[in-house]
Design an enzyme around this catalytic site. Structure first.
Site, PDB file in Angstrom:
ATOM      1  N   GLY A 195       0.821  -1.207   0.000  1.00 60.17           N
ATOM      2  CA  GLY A 195       0.000   0.000   0.000  1.00 60.17           C
ATOM      3  C   GLY A 195       0.857   1.259   0.000  1.00 60.17           C
ATOM      4  N   ASN A 248      -1.263  -9.449  11.763  1.00 57.60           N
ATOM      5  CA  ASN A 248      -0.259  -8.429  11.491  1.00 57.60           C
ATOM      6  C   ASN A 248      -0.862  -7.065  11.737  1.00 57.60           C
ATOM      7  OD1 ASN A 248      -0.477  -6.497   9.004  1.00 57.60           O
ATOM      8  ND2 ASN A 248      -1.478  -8.403   8.376  1.00 57.60           N
ATOM      9  N   ILE A 261       1.087  -3.967  10.574  1.00 59.20           N
ATOM     10  CA  ILE A 261       2.235  -3.243  10.042  1.00 59.20           C
ATOM     11  C   ILE A 261       1.937  -1.744  10.033  1.00 59.20           C
ATOM     12  CG2 ILE A 261       3.831  -3.036   8.084  1.00 59.20           C
ATOM     13  CD1 ILE A 261       3.634  -5.896   9.431  1.00 59.20           C
ATOM     14  N   LEU A 282       0.785  -0.005   7.256  1.00 58.70           N
ATOM     15  CA  LEU A 282       1.070   0.599   5.942  1.00 58.70           C
ATOM     16  C   LEU A 282       2.428   1.282   5.860  1.00 58.70           C
ATOM     17  CD1 LEU A 282      -2.393   2.198   4.973  1.00 58.70           C
ATOM     18  CD2 LEU A 282      -1.397   0.108   4.055  1.00 58.70           C
ATOM     19  N   ASN A 324      -7.264   0.612  -1.528  1.00 59.77           N
ATOM     20  CA  ASN A 324      -7.304  -0.071  -0.239  1.00 59.77           C
ATOM     21  C   ASN A 324      -8.325   0.639   0.646  1.00 59.77           C
ATOM     22  OD1 ASN A 324      -6.856  -1.052   2.306  1.00 59.77           O
ATOM     23  ND2 ASN A 324      -4.621  -0.980   2.159  1.00 59.77           N
ATOM     24  N   CYS A 327      -7.800  -1.478   5.127  1.00 62.99           N
ATOM     25  CA  CYS A 327      -6.706  -1.754   6.065  1.00 62.99           C
ATOM     26  C   CYS A 327      -7.215  -1.565   7.498  1.00 62.99           C
ATOM     27  CB  CYS A 327      -5.500  -0.840   5.834  1.00 62.99           C
ATOM     28  SG  CYS A 327      -4.200  -1.157   7.042  1.00 62.99           S
TER      29      CYS A 327
END
Lengths: 304, 261
Positions: free
Chosen positions: A46, A69, A71, A73, A127, A130
């Site tokens: 992303g 997860n 993360i 982005l 996206n 997320c």
């Protein structure tokens, strides 16, 4: 002769297996294992307008048959992506799809416009799903009217094939899929991860730095297959199915539920060769079953 | 970067819950440098699902073997301890960057906490090959958890032991033992440490005054091991810039001054 090519509306791919966004970086790490040209397409991490640091660790934790997860982005931002990552990616000759994430509607519009004037990108994936960022991401992806409005705006800003990636963390994914189709999406990607949580019992606290994370891996596969099955009935645009695909049998479930292509994500973390193995396996399957092209089995589970 | 099937040659119980796994693979044995790790798929299937990273504890290029030392902390490591010789393990590696030794240093210090001794055993051999005087400070919570390291180390290495409960060697933390040695006149010219995060943090903060060249081998929850998933993030600084780097790809060895605690 079996034909692995697929046409997802305006997007033609040499085979129906994609590397899922957020699991394949910008391809570099995997290019030492196999030729990225083999991929149906590579959906890169992303990208946001400005660089993003990502979430504090721990960011990942194993769960039964999968992982969480968070993360957040982490990415170098659009400018660095265009200057450093994209030229290198083009050399790999992989079909490149860029996943974009914004904090505002304008972010998405600017990202889509910039990418549309860039050579070497074959589609954009929005996206809207997320679960690990505080602003944007899934906030745009849980109500039909916000999806419709955002997709409509992005549609006007770009002439590239437009993929909308949906979240399963919703009441009715089919309704949201219709909203994306209505806004002008060419293709739907589903599913993103499911929100989940692990508690560190020794520390009596959430395990992940971000408190919650997104569940992926074989654990989510039945949820994903169901989502594809429902959405296939609700829309007429093609679907890229993903969620816990490891082997040919897993991928077949998605095709039969109605996906025209599949993406592999978490499996690549366990086995860097997961995608080339799946492509080869699918080819053998088509051959052994005397199936000319994937389309012959797409949606098969709807007419039993 | 490479992948290989490593055949299990031997699994040895070193002390309660801690094992040495000896794998056969000539290429890996030739290629590995101290500080690197192997990302091992313990078995095919869904449990455990992800690979597990293990520091390389030593190699024998002549015999074509690589060893890792591990402690049973969950289902995956328990399964690993039950493998039989002859079985093949799917491995990625050697991965990550190694320790950087300083050519002109004559006195090297290794500080190990618990299973953190593993990469330092491998490094000790390199340092003695470089004709340096090597001290190892090794701590565990209690005597029964101390691995008898002597037989895995060159004889020239001087070992100092610490246990938190005083059941063997110095009573207290291994960092305390090291500080005591400094007061007695030890003059390290390079320090390498691996162990629990609080131990590394304590060392790094003290080192802000000492200013020894200090490298740390860090650990973080990891999925892919090759930098793609961005899971094993470590907060680091470079000049004024603070951000996350990946333990698997950018480490696992970092200079002490790079780490933001």
């Amino acid at each position: 002769m079996q034909n692995m090519q697929v046409e997802l509306g305006p997007l033609k791919l040499k085979n129906p297996v994609l590397a899922a966004s957020g699991t394949f970086g910008f391809g570099e790490e995997f290019s030492s294992f196999f030729d990225l040209h083999e991929l149906g397409a590579l959906v890169v991490n992303g990208i946001t307008l400005k660089p993003k640091q990502g979430n504090p660790p721990p960011r990942v934790v194993e769960t039964p048959a999968g992982m969480l997860n968070a993360i957040g982005l982490q990415n170098p931002g659009l400018d660095v992506f265009l200057a450093d990552e994209l030229p290198r990616l083009k050399n790999c000759r992989a079909a490149i799809i860029v996943n974009i994430a914004g904090e505002t509607e304008d972010d998405y519009v600017i990202l889509a416009r910039e990418l549309s004037t860039t050579e070497g990108i074959c589609a954009i994936e929005l996206n809207l799903s997320c679960p690990n960022v505080k602003k944007g991401g899934i906030l745009f992806g849980t109500a039909a009217h916000t999806i419709d409005k955002l997709v409509t705006k992005v549609r006007k800003a770009s002439n590239l094939p437009l993929i909308v990636k949906l979240s399963p963390n919703v009441t009715d994914i089919a309704e949201l899929a219709r909203a994306a189709e209505n806004g002008g999406a060419d293709i739907l990607s589903l599913i993103n991860t499911l929100r989940g949580m692990v508690i560190d019992t020794a520390g009596r606290r959430p395990f992940l730095g971000n408190i919650t994370g997104g569940l992926s891996g074989p654990a989510v596969r039945p949820v994903a297959v169901r989502a594809v099955y429902e959405v296939y009935r609700a829309v007429s645009i093609p679907i890229i199915g993903m969620g816990g695909i490891v082997n040919v049998q897993d991928a077949l479930q998605f095709f039969m539920a109605g996906a025209q292509a599949v993406a592999v994500g978490t499996a690549s973390f366990v086995d860097p060769f997961a995608i080339p193995r799946l492509i080869a396996g699918l080819h053998s399957y088509l051959e052994s079953q005397n199936i000319v092209g994937i389309n012959e089995i797409v949606g098969a589970a709807h007419s039993f | 970067m490479m992948f290989f099937k490593g055949q299990v040659k031997k699994i040895t119980e070193l002390t309660f819950n801690q094992y040495c796994l000896l794998l056969e693979n000539l290429q890996a044995a030739k290629k590995a440098v101290p500080g690197q790790f192997l990302h091992i798929r313990i078995r095919e299937g869904l449990a455990p699902f992800l690979r597990r990273p293990f520091s390389i504890a030593g190699t024998s290029p002549r015999e074509g073997t690589v060893s890792v030392i591990f402690r049973i902390v969950g289902e995956g490591t328990a399964m690993l301890s039950h493998l039989q010789p002859g079985e093949n393990l799917d491995c990625l590696g050697p991965l990550g960057s190694g320790f950087e030794t300083i050519d002109k240093a004559a006195c090297s210090v290794l500080i190990a906490g618990g299973i953190g001794a593993a990469p330092l055993l491998f490094l000790a051999r390199k340092l003695t090959d470089e004709k340096k005087k090597v001290f190892l400070f090794y701590g565990a919570s209690t005597a029964s958890e101390l691995i008898p390291l002597k037989k895995y180390l060159p004889s020239e290495v001087e070992i100092h032991w610490a246990t938190e409960d005083g059941s063997a060697g110095y009573e207290g933390l291994v960092t305390g033992l090291f500080v005591k040695a400094l007061k007695k006149g030890l003059k390290p010219e390079e320090i390498f440490a691996c162990g629990p995060r609080p131990m590394l943090q304590a060392l790094a903060l003290k080192n802000d005054q000492w200013n020894f060249p200090l490298q740390l081998s860090l650990e973080e929850r990891m999925a892919c091991g090759i930098g793609a998933c961005q899971g094993c993030a470590l907060k680091t600084k470079s000049g004024d810039e603070i951000g996350y780097r990946m333990v698997c790809r950018d480490g696992p060895v970092f200079h002490s001054y790079e780490v933001v605690w």
